[in-house]
Design a protein around this motif. Structure first.
Motif, PDB file in Angstrom:
ATOM      1  N   VAL A   1     -16.456  58.782 -27.828  1.00  0.00           N
ATOM      2  CA  VAL A   1     -16.623  59.033 -26.753  1.00  0.00           C
ATOM      3  C   VAL A   1     -17.922  60.101 -26.879  1.00  0.00           C
ATOM      4  O   VAL A   1     -17.751  61.780 -26.266  1.00  0.00           O
ATOM      5  CB  VAL A   1     -15.927  58.529 -26.059  1.00  0.00           C
TER       6      VAL A   1
ATOM      7  N   LEU B   1     -27.733  60.070 -17.049  1.00  0.00           N
ATOM      8  CA  LEU B   1     -26.453  59.963 -17.241  1.00  0.00           C
ATOM      9  C   LEU B   1     -26.486  58.702 -18.083  1.00  0.00           C
ATOM     10  O   LEU B   1     -26.818  58.119 -18.111  1.00  0.00           O
ATOM     11  CB  LEU B   1     -25.481  59.176 -16.380  1.00  0.00           C
TER      12      LEU B   1
ATOM     13  N   TRP C   1     -17.065  65.069 -24.527  1.00  0.00           N
ATOM     14  CA  TRP C   1     -17.077  64.398 -25.539  1.00  0.00           C
ATOM     15  C   TRP C   1     -16.195  64.464 -25.527  1.00  0.00           C
ATOM     16  O   TRP C   1     -14.794  65.402 -24.812  1.00  0.00           O
ATOM     17  CB  TRP C   1     -17.116  64.933 -26.496  1.00  0.00           C
TER      18      TRP C   1
ATOM     19  N   ARG D   1     -28.879  55.102 -21.317  1.00  0.00           N
ATOM     20  CA  ARG D   1     -29.036  56.140 -20.343  1.00  0.00           C
ATOM     21  C   ARG D   1     -29.184  55.715 -18.899  1.00  0.00           C
ATOM     22  O   ARG D   1     -30.475  53.916 -19.363  1.00  0.00           O
ATOM     23  CB  ARG D   1     -30.178  56.660 -20.729  1.00  0.00           C
TER      24      ARG D   1
ATOM     25  N   LEU E   1     -24.053  57.267 -22.221  1.00  0.00           N
ATOM     26  CA  LEU E   1     -22.769  56.381 -22.626  1.00  0.00           C
ATOM     27  C   LEU E   1     -23.349  56.158 -24.640  1.00  0.00           C
ATOM     28  O   LEU E   1     -23.744  55.509 -24.493  1.00  0.00           O
ATOM     29  CB  LEU E   1     -21.941  55.773 -22.392  1.00  0.00           C
TER      30      LEU E   1
ATOM     31  N   ASN F   1     -23.121  67.290 -21.928  1.00  0.00           N
ATOM     32  CA  ASN F   1     -22.430  66.374 -22.928  1.00  0.00           C
ATOM     33  C   ASN F   1     -20.964  66.302 -22.986  1.00  0.00           C
ATOM     34  O   ASN F   1     -20.053  67.381 -23.933  1.00  0.00           O
ATOM     35  CB  ASN F   1     -22.234  66.347 -24.390  1.00  0.00           C
TER      36      ASN F   1
ATOM     37  N   ILE G   1     -20.427  61.817 -22.807  1.00  0.00           N
ATOM     38  CA  ILE G   1     -21.093  61.470 -22.291  1.00  0.00           C
ATOM     39  C   ILE G   1     -22.393  62.267 -21.899  1.00  0.00           C
ATOM     40  O   ILE G   1     -22.175  63.452 -21.340  1.00  0.00           O
ATOM     41  CB  ILE G   1     -20.747  61.026 -20.840  1.00  0.00           C
TER      42      ILE G   1
ATOM     43  N   TYR H   1     -20.858  55.710 -27.568  1.00  0.00           N
ATOM     44  CA  TYR H   1     -19.375  55.021 -28.140  1.00  0.00           C
ATOM     45  C   TYR H   1     -19.115  54.747 -29.686  1.00  0.00           C
ATOM     46  O   TYR H   1     -19.949  53.520 -29.576  1.00  0.00           O
ATOM     47  CB  TYR H   1     -18.918  54.089 -27.087  1.00  0.00           C
TER      48      TYR H   1
END
Length: 259
Positions: free
Chosen positions: A130, A106, A166, A86, A108, A164, A132, A110
């Motif tokens: 994924v 923001l 995805w 983050r 991420l 979110n 975000i 994975y």
């Protein structure tokens, strides 16, 4: 004539004294500042912003939707935690007994795994998930002890809304599909919810005030911190049935600066 000679002699002896600077008393001397004083000049640049970067181990609560009857996420990606990242920027609109700001962040996350065949066994094809997250939140920092008594620890709290994005990809990197016809679709979407966090930051300036003063003069960075925070994300479209539950809890560690 004698009087003229005496006047001439007095004028000659007065020339060296006229070329000298007047004697200064200590009380008349200006106080040294900055490098001349031997102490760092911290300056008075105002604090308006804070930026941080943090990371921690995270496991989304996707399988909680099925109440133990099925575990599609764990079957494909496993049930161990992986790194989530983050970054956040907040504007401090109030500074008094602590500081209050509004921020956006923001992130991420994975995760890769192996796709499942129709019989539930793993295939040789790769797949990935994924996530975000994007958030808008209020941030309160109780830094009054720091600004008043130079105490280096500052507790803080955050609360706000999060959305979110995805998606799930196939082995070739394209977005995966599920079903056929009207009963199928693309494996992508978005889930919204809320998020809270509690943390404790340690002021690095406390350990080297000279370097901190130089950094402020050269870059405008007032304070630097390392911190730890506990974060909980509840993302299920506020209880909507069938929503992909991509929230979860995590311990995050990071570095932040105020400027």
């Amino acid at each position: 004539m004698r009087n003229l000679a005496m006047a001439f002699c007095l004028w000659i002896f007065a020339l060296p004294a006229a070329g000298q600077e007047p004697v200064r008393h200590d009380a008349d001397r200006p106080e040294p500042v900055g490098e001349e004083s031997g102490e760092p000049d911290r300056g008075v640049s105002p604090i308006r912003w804070m930026w941080d970067l943090r990371g921690g181990l995270f496991l989304p609560e996707i399988d909680s939707e099925f109440g133990g009857a099925a575990t599609p996420y764990a079957d494909i990606f496993g049930n161990d935690q992986k790194m989530a990242w983050r970054t956040e920027l907040s504007w401090q609109f109030y500074r008094g007994i602590g500081s209050l700001g509004v921020g956006t962040d923001l992130g991420l996350f994975y995760r890769s795994g192996k796709a499942l065949l129709e019989d539930g066994t793993k295939s040789g094809d790769g797949t990935s998930f994924v996530l975000i997250p994007m958030g808008l939140k209020l941030v309160y920092r109780f830094d009054w002890l720091q600004t008043t008594y130079h105490f280096p620890l500052t507790p803080y709290g955050k609360a706000g809304l999060v959305y979110n994005f995805w998606w799930i990809t196939d082995g070739d990197g394209s977005v995966a599909t599920w079903g056929t016809g009207d009963g199928g679709g693309k494996a992508r979407g978005g889930t919204y919810g809320w998020e809270v966090a509690l943390g404790l930051s340690l002021l690095l300036d406390f350990f080297d005030s000279d370097s901190a003063a130089n950094l402020e003069r050269e870059s405008g960075i007032n304070n630097s911190y390392i911190f730890v925070e506990w974060m909980y994300n509840k993302s299920d479209n506020f209880g909507e049935d069938g929503a992909l539950r991509v929230g979860g809890a995590a311990w995050m560690f990071g570095l932040g600066v105020e400027f």
